[in-house]
Design a protein around this motif. Sequence first.
Motif, short mmCIF file in Angstrom:
data_model
loop_
_atom_site.label_atom_id
_atom_site.label_comp_id
_atom_site.label_asym_id
_atom_site.label_seq_id
_atom_site.Cartn_x
_atom_site.Cartn_y
_atom_site.Cartn_z
N ALA A 50 0.76 -1.14 -0.03
CA ALA A 50 0.09 -0.08 0.12
C ALA A 50 0.72 1.32 0.05
O ALA A 50 0.40 2.40 -0.10
N MET A 51 2.19 1.25 0.03
CA MET A 51 2.95 2.29 0.01
C MET A 51 3.15 2.84 -1.17
O MET A 51 3.08 2.33 -2.28
N THR A 52 3.30 4.08 -1.36
CA THR A 52 3.81 4.93 -2.70
C THR A 52 5.18 4.52 -2.93
O THR A 52 5.89 4.28 -2.19
N ARG A 64 10.78 3.69 -1.49
CA ARG A 64 12.39 4.06 -1.66
C ARG A 64 12.89 4.58 -0.16
O ARG A 64 13.77 4.16 0.21
N GLU A 65 12.16 5.23 0.65
CA GLU A 65 12.24 5.74 1.95
C GLU A 65 12.54 4.42 2.93
O GLU A 65 13.50 4.46 3.57
N THR A 66 11.55 3.58 2.73
CA THR A 66 11.84 2.42 3.63
C THR A 66 12.94 1.51 3.08
O THR A 66 13.66 1.00 3.84
N ALA A 67 13.40 1.37 1.96
CA ALA A 67 14.40 0.72 1.33
C ALA A 67 15.95 1.31 1.80
O ALA A 67 16.61 0.91 2.29
N LEU A 68 15.73 2.69 1.66
CA LEU A 68 16.99 3.50 2.12
C LEU A 68 17.38 3.30 3.50
O LEU A 68 18.38 3.29 4.12
N ALA A 69 16.08 3.28 4.45
CA ALA A 69 16.39 3.15 5.92
C ALA A 69 16.77 1.66 6.15
O ALA A 69 17.61 1.48 7.11
N ASP A 70 16.26 0.66 5.45
CA ASP A 70 16.79 -0.68 5.60
C ASP A 70 18.27 -0.81 5.29
O ASP A 70 18.83 -1.53 5.98
N ILE A 71 18.62 -0.13 4.08
CA ILE A 71 20.16 -0.36 3.77
C ILE A 71 20.97 0.41 4.90
O ILE A 71 22.10 -0.17 5.04
N ALA A 72 20.51 1.53 5.23
CA ALA A 72 21.30 2.34 6.38
C ALA A 72 21.27 1.41 7.53
O ALA A 72 22.63 1.23 8.20
N TRP A 73 20.32 0.93 7.91
CA TRP A 73 20.36 -0.18 9.44
C TRP A 73 21.11 -1.23 9.21
O TRP A 73 21.85 -1.81 10.00
N SER A 74 21.03 -2.00 7.71
CA SER A 74 21.98 -3.01 7.72
C SER A 74 23.46 -2.67 7.30
O SER A 74 24.14 -3.56 8.12
N LYS A 75 23.69 -1.49 7.13
CA LYS A 75 25.20 -0.95 6.88
C LYS A 75 25.76 -0.68 8.40
O LYS A 75 26.90 -1.03 8.72
N ALA A 76 24.88 -0.08 9.38
CA ALA A 76 25.34 0.04 10.57
C ALA A 76 25.39 -1.01 11.45
O ALA A 76 26.51 -1.09 12.24
N ALA A 77 24.44 -2.14 11.39
CA ALA A 77 24.85 -3.46 11.76
C ALA A 77 25.95 -4.11 11.54
O ALA A 77 26.63 -4.44 12.21
N HIS A 78 26.49 -4.00 10.18
CA HIS A 78 27.68 -4.48 9.51
C HIS A 78 28.77 -3.79 9.95
O HIS A 78 29.71 -4.41 10.66
#
Length: 223
Positions: free
Chosen positions: A119-121, A126-140
Amino acid sequence: MEEQTPELIAVEVDAELESALTRFPLPAGIQDADCNQEEIAQALNTSVNTVAKWIRQDGMPVAQQGGNGKAYVLRLSHCWAWLKAREAEADLRNRHNKQQVAALQASFLGMEVNDPQAAMTPAQRRETALADIAWSKAAHMRRQLVPLSDVLDLYEGVLQIVRDGLKAMPDLLEREIALRPDQVGAVVRICDDVLNKMSERIDEAELRERDVPDVDVQERWLI
Protein backbone atom coordinates in the motif's frame (compact mmCIF):
# COMPACT_ATOMS: atom_id res chain seq x y z
CA MET A 1 -43.85 30.07 26.46
CA GLU A 2 -42.48 27.71 23.83
CA GLU A 3 -40.51 29.25 20.98
CA GLN A 4 -42.47 29.13 17.75
CA THR A 5 -40.84 27.80 14.58
CA PRO A 6 -41.72 28.74 11.02
CA GLU A 7 -43.82 26.30 9.05
CA LEU A 8 -41.89 24.41 6.39
CA ILE A 9 -43.19 24.25 2.83
CA ALA A 10 -44.40 20.93 1.47
CA VAL A 11 -41.66 19.08 -0.38
CA GLU A 12 -41.70 15.79 -2.25
CA VAL A 13 -38.84 13.46 -1.27
CA ASP A 14 -37.67 10.72 -3.62
CA ALA A 15 -36.30 7.36 -2.45
CA GLU A 16 -32.64 8.37 -2.82
CA LEU A 17 -33.05 11.50 -0.70
CA GLU A 18 -35.14 9.58 1.82
CA SER A 19 -32.29 7.08 2.22
CA ALA A 20 -29.79 9.92 2.71
CA LEU A 21 -32.05 11.54 5.31
CA THR A 22 -32.20 8.27 7.22
CA ARG A 23 -28.44 7.79 7.13
CA PHE A 24 -27.48 11.40 7.83
CA PRO A 25 -30.03 13.25 9.96
CA LEU A 26 -29.31 16.72 11.30
CA PRO A 27 -27.11 16.72 14.41
CA ALA A 28 -28.90 16.55 17.73
CA GLY A 29 -30.44 19.86 18.78
CA ILE A 30 -30.61 21.29 15.24
CA GLN A 31 -34.10 22.07 13.95
CA ASP A 32 -34.95 21.92 10.29
CA ALA A 33 -35.39 25.12 8.28
CA ASP A 34 -36.10 26.39 4.79
CA CYS A 35 -33.13 28.55 3.79
CA ASN A 36 -31.89 30.65 0.90
CA GLN A 37 -28.53 30.01 -0.81
CA GLU A 38 -26.60 32.39 1.44
CA GLU A 39 -27.90 30.69 4.59
CA ILE A 40 -27.15 27.20 3.25
CA ALA A 41 -23.65 28.33 2.30
CA GLN A 42 -23.07 29.51 5.87
CA ALA A 43 -24.57 26.34 7.35
CA LEU A 44 -22.38 24.07 5.19
CA ASN A 45 -19.31 26.29 5.60
CA THR A 46 -18.89 26.96 1.91
CA SER A 47 -19.49 29.77 -0.59
CA VAL A 48 -22.66 30.88 -2.34
CA ASN A 49 -21.00 30.16 -5.69
CA THR A 50 -20.35 26.58 -4.61
CA VAL A 51 -23.95 26.15 -3.50
CA ALA A 52 -25.12 27.53 -6.84
CA LYS A 53 -22.85 25.06 -8.66
CA TRP A 54 -24.14 22.15 -6.55
CA ILE A 55 -27.70 23.11 -7.46
CA ARG A 56 -26.98 23.69 -11.13
CA GLN A 57 -24.58 20.80 -11.86
CA ASP A 58 -24.50 18.27 -9.03
CA GLY A 59 -28.13 17.76 -8.09
CA MET A 60 -28.38 19.33 -4.65
CA PRO A 61 -32.03 18.99 -3.61
CA VAL A 62 -34.14 22.14 -3.93
CA ALA A 63 -37.35 22.63 -1.98
CA GLN A 64 -38.51 25.39 -4.28
CA GLN A 65 -36.96 26.53 -7.56
CA GLY A 66 -35.85 30.11 -7.87
CA GLY A 67 -35.35 32.44 -10.81
CA ASN A 68 -36.64 35.69 -12.28
CA GLY A 69 -36.10 37.48 -8.98
CA LYS A 70 -37.47 34.60 -6.92
CA ALA A 71 -35.03 33.11 -4.39
CA TYR A 72 -34.33 29.42 -4.15
CA VAL A 73 -35.68 27.65 -1.08
CA LEU A 74 -33.40 24.93 0.26
CA ARG A 75 -34.39 22.57 3.05
CA LEU A 76 -31.57 22.45 5.61
CA SER A 77 -31.95 18.75 6.44
CA HIS A 78 -32.10 17.84 2.74
CA CYS A 79 -28.94 19.74 1.86
CA TRP A 80 -27.11 18.35 4.91
CA ALA A 81 -28.03 14.74 4.12
CA TRP A 82 -27.23 15.22 0.42
CA LEU A 83 -23.77 16.62 1.18
CA LYS A 84 -22.93 13.94 3.75
CA ALA A 85 -24.07 11.18 1.37
CA ARG A 86 -21.97 12.75 -1.39
CA GLU A 87 -18.91 12.85 0.88
CA ALA A 88 -19.49 9.25 2.00
CA GLU A 89 -19.75 8.11 -1.62
CA ALA A 90 -16.54 9.95 -2.55
CA ASP A 91 -14.76 8.42 0.46
CA LEU A 92 -15.96 4.94 -0.50
CA ARG A 93 -14.81 5.45 -4.07
CA ASN A 94 -11.40 6.75 -2.99
CA ARG A 95 -10.85 3.82 -0.59
CA HIS A 96 -11.91 1.33 -3.26
CA ASN A 97 -9.59 2.88 -5.85
CA LYS A 98 -6.65 2.93 -3.42
CA GLN A 99 -7.21 -0.73 -2.59
CA GLN A 100 -7.26 -1.71 -6.26
CA VAL A 101 -4.18 0.38 -7.06
CA ALA A 102 -2.37 -1.21 -4.09
CA ALA A 103 -3.40 -4.67 -5.29
CA LEU A 104 -2.08 -3.97 -8.77
CA GLN A 105 1.17 -2.56 -7.41
CA ALA A 106 1.53 -5.63 -5.20
CA SER A 107 1.16 -7.89 -8.24
CA PHE A 108 3.88 -5.93 -10.07
CA LEU A 109 6.20 -6.22 -7.04
CA GLY A 110 5.43 -9.87 -6.41
CA MET A 111 4.01 -9.12 -2.96
CA GLU A 112 0.85 -10.24 -1.21
CA VAL A 113 -1.99 -7.70 -1.22
CA ASN A 114 -2.07 -7.67 2.61
CA ASP A 115 1.65 -6.87 2.78
CA PRO A 116 1.93 -3.36 4.35
CA GLN A 117 4.51 -2.38 1.73
CA ALA A 118 2.02 -3.05 -1.04
CA ALA A 119 0.00 0.00 0.00
CA MET A 120 3.03 2.30 0.04
CA THR A 121 3.66 4.93 -2.58
CA PRO A 122 6.88 4.64 -4.64
CA ALA A 123 8.42 7.42 -2.52
CA GLN A 124 7.50 5.61 0.72
CA ARG A 125 8.94 2.33 -0.57
CA ARG A 126 12.15 4.15 -1.54
CA GLU A 127 12.44 5.73 1.93
CA THR A 128 11.82 2.34 3.55
CA ALA A 129 14.44 0.69 1.35
CA LEU A 130 17.02 3.41 2.12
CA ALA A 131 16.31 3.10 5.85
CA ASP A 132 16.75 -0.67 5.65
CA ILE A 133 20.06 -0.25 3.77
CA ALA A 134 21.30 2.26 6.37
CA TRP A 135 20.29 -0.07 9.22
CA SER A 136 22.00 -3.05 7.58
CA LYS A 137 25.15 -0.99 6.94
CA ALA A 138 25.23 0.19 10.56
CA ALA A 139 24.79 -3.39 11.79
CA HIS A 140 27.60 -4.53 9.51
CA MET A 141 29.87 -1.76 10.81
CA ARG A 142 29.03 -2.64 14.40
CA ARG A 143 30.21 -6.19 13.72
CA GLN A 144 33.47 -4.77 12.34
CA LEU A 145 34.11 -2.46 15.29
CA VAL A 146 36.06 -4.25 18.01
CA PRO A 147 37.63 -2.66 21.12
CA LEU A 148 41.40 -2.33 20.63
CA SER A 149 42.06 -3.84 24.07
CA ASP A 150 40.14 -6.97 23.05
CA VAL A 151 42.20 -7.29 19.89
CA LEU A 152 45.45 -6.93 21.81
CA ASP A 153 44.37 -9.48 24.42
CA LEU A 154 43.45 -11.99 21.74
CA TYR A 155 46.66 -11.33 19.78
CA GLU A 156 48.84 -11.78 22.85
CA GLY A 157 46.96 -14.93 23.87
CA VAL A 158 47.42 -16.53 20.45
CA LEU A 159 51.13 -15.67 20.38
CA GLN A 160 51.55 -17.13 23.87
CA ILE A 161 49.95 -20.41 22.71
CA VAL A 162 52.27 -20.56 19.68
CA ARG A 163 55.38 -19.74 21.75
CA ASP A 164 54.58 -22.28 24.47
CA GLY A 165 53.83 -24.93 21.87
CA LEU A 166 57.10 -24.40 20.01
CA LYS A 167 59.10 -24.38 23.22
CA ALA A 168 57.51 -27.62 24.38
CA MET A 169 57.70 -29.36 20.99
CA PRO A 170 61.28 -30.82 21.28
CA ASP A 171 60.57 -32.56 24.60
CA LEU A 172 57.20 -33.81 23.34
CA LEU A 173 58.70 -35.26 20.19
CA GLU A 174 61.52 -36.88 22.20
CA ARG A 175 58.97 -38.64 24.42
CA GLU A 176 56.37 -39.45 21.78
CA ILE A 177 58.55 -40.74 18.95
CA ALA A 178 61.87 -41.35 20.77
CA LEU A 179 64.00 -38.79 18.90
CA ARG A 180 67.74 -39.03 19.23
CA PRO A 181 69.58 -36.16 20.94
CA ASP A 182 70.85 -34.80 17.60
CA GLN A 183 67.30 -34.83 16.22
CA VAL A 184 65.97 -33.06 19.30
CA GLY A 185 68.63 -30.40 18.80
CA ALA A 186 67.49 -29.92 15.22
CA VAL A 187 63.89 -29.44 16.36
CA VAL A 188 65.02 -26.91 18.96
CA ARG A 189 66.87 -24.92 16.28
CA ILE A 190 63.82 -24.98 13.97
CA CYS A 191 61.45 -23.83 16.70
CA ASP A 192 63.80 -21.07 17.82
CA ASP A 193 64.11 -19.97 14.20
CA VAL A 194 60.31 -19.71 13.91
CA LEU A 195 60.10 -17.65 17.10
CA ASN A 196 62.93 -15.37 15.97
CA LYS A 197 61.22 -14.75 12.64
CA MET A 198 57.96 -13.91 14.39
CA SER A 199 59.78 -11.45 16.63
CA GLU A 200 61.55 -9.88 13.65
CA ARG A 201 58.23 -9.50 11.82
CA ILE A 202 56.70 -7.72 14.81
CA ASP A 203 59.72 -5.40 14.97
CA GLU A 204 59.35 -4.60 11.27
CA ALA A 205 55.76 -3.56 11.89
CA GLU A 206 57.07 -0.94 14.36
CA LEU A 207 54.78 -2.00 17.18
CA ARG A 208 57.34 -1.14 19.80
CA GLU A 209 56.93 2.06 21.79
CA ARG A 210 58.06 5.19 20.01
CA ASP A 211 58.49 8.81 21.02
CA VAL A 212 55.13 10.25 19.94
CA PRO A 213 53.16 13.23 21.29
CA ASP A 214 50.24 12.61 23.64
CA VAL A 215 46.95 12.37 21.75
CA ASP A 216 43.48 11.15 22.51
CA VAL A 217 43.32 7.57 21.34
CA GLN A 218 39.96 6.38 20.11
CA GLU A 219 38.61 3.41 21.99
CA ARG A 220 37.26 1.54 18.95
CA TRP A 221 38.95 0.81 15.66
CA LEU A 222 37.65 -0.49 12.35
CA ILE A 223 39.39 -3.77 11.46
